[in-house]
Design a protein around this motif. Structure first.
Motif, PDB file in Angstrom:
ATOM      1  N   ILE A 220       2.982  -5.966   0.845  1.00 30.30           N
ATOM      2  CA  ILE A 220       3.123  -4.814  -0.033  1.00 30.30           C
ATOM      3  C   ILE A 220       4.456  -4.992  -0.732  1.00 30.30           C
ATOM      4  CG2 ILE A 220       3.562  -2.331  -0.085  1.00 30.30           C
ATOM      5  CD1 ILE A 220       1.709  -2.122   2.386  1.00 30.30           C
ATOM      6  N   ARG A 221       4.457  -4.900  -2.044  1.00 32.14           N
ATOM      7  CA  ARG A 221       5.710  -5.006  -2.788  1.00 32.14           C
ATOM      8  C   ARG A 221       5.942  -3.694  -3.509  1.00 32.14           C
ATOM      9  NH1 ARG A 221       9.132  -9.492  -4.927  1.00 32.14           N
ATOM     10  NH2 ARG A 221      10.501  -8.397  -6.333  1.00 32.14           N
ATOM     11  N   LEU A 222       7.010  -3.009  -3.108  1.00 34.83           N
ATOM     12  CA  LEU A 222       7.378  -1.754  -3.750  1.00 34.83           C
ATOM     13  C   LEU A 222       8.077  -2.059  -5.065  1.00 34.83           C
ATOM     14  CD1 LEU A 222       8.699   0.170  -0.611  1.00 34.83           C
ATOM     15  CD2 LEU A 222       6.365  -0.055  -1.459  1.00 34.83           C
ATOM     16  N   PHE A 223       8.145  -1.088  -5.952  1.00 29.69           N
ATOM     17  CA  PHE A 223       8.707  -1.323  -7.270  1.00 29.69           C
ATOM     18  C   PHE A 223      10.216  -1.531  -7.238  1.00 29.69           C
ATOM     19  CE2 PHE A 223       4.660   0.886  -8.236  1.00 29.69           C
ATOM     20  CZ  PHE A 223       4.043  -0.183  -8.862  1.00 29.69           C
ATOM     21  N   ASP A 224      10.875  -1.219  -6.104  1.00 27.79           N
ATOM     22  CA  ASP A 224      12.308  -1.503  -5.972  1.00 27.79           C
ATOM     23  C   ASP A 224      12.562  -2.896  -5.411  1.00 27.79           C
ATOM     24  OD1 ASP A 224      11.727  -1.324  -3.261  1.00 27.79           O
ATOM     25  OD2 ASP A 224      13.113   0.327  -2.853  1.00 27.79           O
ATOM     26  N   GLY A 225      11.485  -3.679  -5.165  1.00 27.52           N
ATOM     27  CA  GLY A 225      11.607  -5.046  -4.669  1.00 27.52           C
ATOM     28  C   GLY A 225      11.414  -5.192  -3.170  1.00 27.52           C
ATOM     29  N   THR A 226      11.348  -4.089  -2.439  1.00 24.01           N
ATOM     30  CA  THR A 226      11.126  -4.141  -0.996  1.00 24.01           C
ATOM     31  C   THR A 226       9.756  -4.726  -0.703  1.00 24.01           C
ATOM     32  OG1 THR A 226      12.485  -2.163  -0.703  1.00 24.01           O
ATOM     33  CG2 THR A 226      11.034  -2.754   1.121  1.00 24.01           C
ATOM     34  N   GLU A 227       9.681  -5.633   0.280  1.00 24.53           N
ATOM     35  CA  GLU A 227       8.408  -6.208   0.687  1.00 24.53           C
ATOM     36  C   GLU A 227       8.105  -5.808   2.118  1.00 24.53           C
ATOM     37  OE1 GLU A 227       8.707 -10.418  -0.189  1.00 24.53           O
ATOM     38  OE2 GLU A 227       7.685 -10.057  -2.087  1.00 24.53           O
ATOM     39  N   ILE A 228       6.863  -5.395   2.353  1.00 18.84           N
ATOM     40  CA  ILE A 228       6.414  -4.950   3.662  1.00 18.84           C
ATOM     41  C   ILE A 228       5.206  -5.794   4.056  1.00 18.84           C
ATOM     42  CG2 ILE A 228       5.512  -3.010   4.991  1.00 18.84           C
ATOM     43  CD1 ILE A 228       6.775  -1.170   2.808  1.00 18.84           C
ATOM     44  N   PRO A 229       5.292  -6.518   5.172  1.00 18.50           N
ATOM     45  CA  PRO A 229       4.125  -7.293   5.602  1.00 18.50           C
ATOM     46  C   PRO A 229       3.020  -6.355   6.097  1.00 18.50           C
ATOM     47  CG  PRO A 229       5.895  -7.493   7.207  1.00 18.50           C
ATOM     48  CD  PRO A 229       6.432  -6.682   6.066  1.00 18.50           C
ATOM     49  N   CYS A 230       1.786  -6.731   5.812  1.00 25.21           N
ATOM     50  CA  CYS A 230       0.640  -5.933   6.263  1.00 25.21           C
ATOM     51  C   CYS A 230      -0.557  -6.856   6.367  1.00 25.21           C
ATOM     52  CB  CYS A 230       0.361  -4.783   5.293  1.00 25.21           C
ATOM     53  SG  CYS A 230      -0.274  -5.300   3.693  1.00 25.21           S
ATOM     54  N   ASN A 231      -1.715  -6.286   6.718  1.00 27.25           N
ATOM     55  CA  ASN A 231      -2.954  -7.057   6.635  1.00 27.25           C
ATOM     56  C   ASN A 231      -4.057  -6.181   6.083  1.00 27.25           C
ATOM     57  OD1 ASN A 231      -3.449  -5.590   8.932  1.00 27.25           O
ATOM     58  ND2 ASN A 231      -3.520  -7.328  10.293  1.00 27.25           N
ATOM     59  N   VAL A 232      -4.992  -6.850   5.430  1.00 25.66           N
ATOM     60  CA  VAL A 232      -6.118  -6.166   4.808  1.00 25.66           C
ATOM     61  C   VAL A 232      -7.255  -6.187   5.814  1.00 25.66           C
ATOM     62  CG1 VAL A 232      -7.715  -6.137   2.855  1.00 25.66           C
ATOM     63  CG2 VAL A 232      -5.350  -6.909   2.525  1.00 25.66           C
ATOM     64  N   LYS A 233      -7.659  -5.005   6.278  1.00 24.35           N
ATOM     65  CA  LYS A 233      -8.713  -4.889   7.293  1.00 24.35           C
ATOM     66  C   LYS A 233     -10.105  -4.962   6.680  1.00 24.35           C
ATOM     67  CE  LYS A 233      -6.128  -4.442  10.870  1.00 24.35           C
ATOM     68  NZ  LYS A 233      -6.122  -5.490  11.868  1.00 24.35           N
ATOM     69  N   ASP A 234     -10.279  -4.317   5.526  1.00 28.66           N
ATOM     70  CA  ASP A 234     -11.529  -4.443   4.777  1.00 28.66           C
ATOM     71  C   ASP A 234     -11.252  -4.193   3.312  1.00 28.66           C
ATOM     72  OD1 ASP A 234     -11.846  -1.636   4.126  1.00 28.66           O
ATOM     73  OD2 ASP A 234     -12.731  -1.308   6.087  1.00 28.66           O
ATOM     74  N   ILE A 235     -12.178  -4.657   2.470  1.00 28.28           N
ATOM     75  CA  ILE A 235     -11.968  -4.556   1.026  1.00 28.28           C
ATOM     76  C   ILE A 235     -13.309  -4.384   0.325  1.00 28.28           C
ATOM     77  CG2 ILE A 235     -12.058  -7.046   0.595  1.00 28.28           C
ATOM     78  CD1 ILE A 235      -9.592  -6.523  -1.325  1.00 28.28           C
ATOM     79  N   SER A 236     -13.285  -3.676  -0.798  1.00 28.12           N
ATOM     80  CA  SER A 236     -14.447  -3.535  -1.671  1.00 28.12           C
ATOM     81  C   SER A 236     -13.965  -3.741  -3.100  1.00 28.12           C
ATOM     82  CB  SER A 236     -15.079  -2.153  -1.507  1.00 28.12           C
ATOM     83  OG  SER A 236     -14.232  -1.163  -2.064  1.00 28.12           O
ATOM     84  N   LYS A 237     -14.835  -3.552  -4.061  1.00 21.98           N
ATOM     85  CA  LYS A 237     -14.447  -3.717  -5.462  1.00 21.98           C
ATOM     86  C   LYS A 237     -13.383  -2.710  -5.887  1.00 21.98           C
ATOM     87  CE  LYS A 237     -18.819  -5.531  -7.130  1.00 21.98           C
ATOM     88  NZ  LYS A 237     -19.969  -5.284  -8.016  1.00 21.98           N
ATOM     89  N   SER A 238     -13.384  -1.525  -5.268  1.00 28.36           N
ATOM     90  CA  SER A 238     -12.476  -0.481  -5.735  1.00 28.36           C
ATOM     91  C   SER A 238     -11.382  -0.089  -4.752  1.00 28.36           C
ATOM     92  CB  SER A 238     -13.280   0.773  -6.091  1.00 28.36           C
ATOM     93  OG  SER A 238     -13.911   1.284  -4.929  1.00 28.36           O
ATOM     94  N   GLY A 239     -11.415  -0.592  -3.518  1.00 26.04           N
ATOM     95  CA  GLY A 239     -10.400  -0.169  -2.570  1.00 26.04           C
ATOM     96  C   GLY A 239     -10.277  -1.080  -1.375  1.00 26.04           C
ATOM     97  N   ALA A 240      -9.315  -0.745  -0.519  1.00 27.93           N
ATOM     98  CA  ALA A 240      -9.071  -1.554   0.677  1.00 27.93           C
ATOM     99  C   ALA A 240      -8.457  -0.694   1.769  1.00 27.93           C
ATOM    100  CB  ALA A 240      -8.143  -2.716   0.348  1.00 27.93           C
ATOM    101  N   LYS A 241      -8.625  -1.156   2.992  1.00 31.30           N
ATOM    102  CA  LYS A 241      -7.991  -0.528   4.145  1.00 31.30           C
ATOM    103  C   LYS A 241      -6.927  -1.495   4.642  1.00 31.30           C
ATOM    104  CE  LYS A 241      -8.999   1.102   8.834  1.00 31.30           C
ATOM    105  NZ  LYS A 241     -10.082   1.242   9.832  1.00 31.30           N
ATOM    106  N   LEU A 242      -5.689  -1.015   4.723  1.00 34.47           N
ATOM    107  CA  LEU A 242      -4.567  -1.843   5.118  1.00 34.47           C
ATOM    108  C   LEU A 242      -4.082  -1.478   6.509  1.00 34.47           C
ATOM    109  CD1 LEU A 242      -2.437  -1.607   1.847  1.00 34.47           C
ATOM    110  CD2 LEU A 242      -4.272  -3.217   2.382  1.00 34.47           C
ATOM    111  N   GLY A 243      -3.670  -2.456   7.257  1.00 33.84           N
ATOM    112  CA  GLY A 243      -2.968  -2.241   8.507  1.00 33.84           C
ATOM    113  C   GLY A 243      -1.487  -2.389   8.219  1.00 33.84           C
TER     114      GLY A 243
END
Length: 128
Positions: free
Chosen positions: A31-54
């Motif tokens: 995850i990259r915030l607009f101030d440059g901060t990066e947060i590690p995560c994982n994508v649990k599921d995804i579709s054309k319009s959305g995703a579930k993140l851990g």
């Protein structure tokens, strides 16, 4: 009284039918915030319009941010839809293809070695 769309699409077990098929994944992402901060995560599921993140609940997420799946050549601009504990749901607003990676190391200039002194004797050893 009008029913909510989720109630109309609910099956007998009370589960809500999704508009799009979700694919289970376990992709590593940032995850990259607009101030440059990066947060590690994982994508649990995804579709054309959305995703579930851990993502750890200790991180506060803004309403919008960028999501980069490692090993993929695109980045997504997403909007936070919900947050529960260590999970977050996002709506995919836009996907952008990243330019090809540019090699960051400059080419090393090589100089030809001077072999002219090989096989010659130094004067200091000749006693002159």
């Amino acid at each position: 009284m009008a029913e909510h769309a989720s109630e109309v699409n609910a099956d007998p077990k009370g589960l809500v039918q999704r508009r799009e098929t979700r694919t289970s994944t376990n992709w590593i992402a940032m995850i990259r915030l607009f101030d440059g901060t990066e947060i590690p995560c994982n994508v649990k599921d995804i579709s054309k319009s959305g995703a579930k993140l851990g993502v750890p609940s200790s991180w506060d997420l803004p309403s919008a941010f960028m999501l980069k799946i490692l090993g993929r050549d695109f980045v997504m601009r997403v909007t936070l839809a919900w947050r529960r504990g260590n999970y977050a749901g996002v709506h995919i607003d836009r996907i952008a293809k990243l330019p090809p990676a540019v090699e960051t190391t400059a080419p090393v200039e090589t100089t030809k070695p001077d072999y002219s002194s090989i096989g010659t004797r130094s004067r200091r050893f000749l006693g002159e």
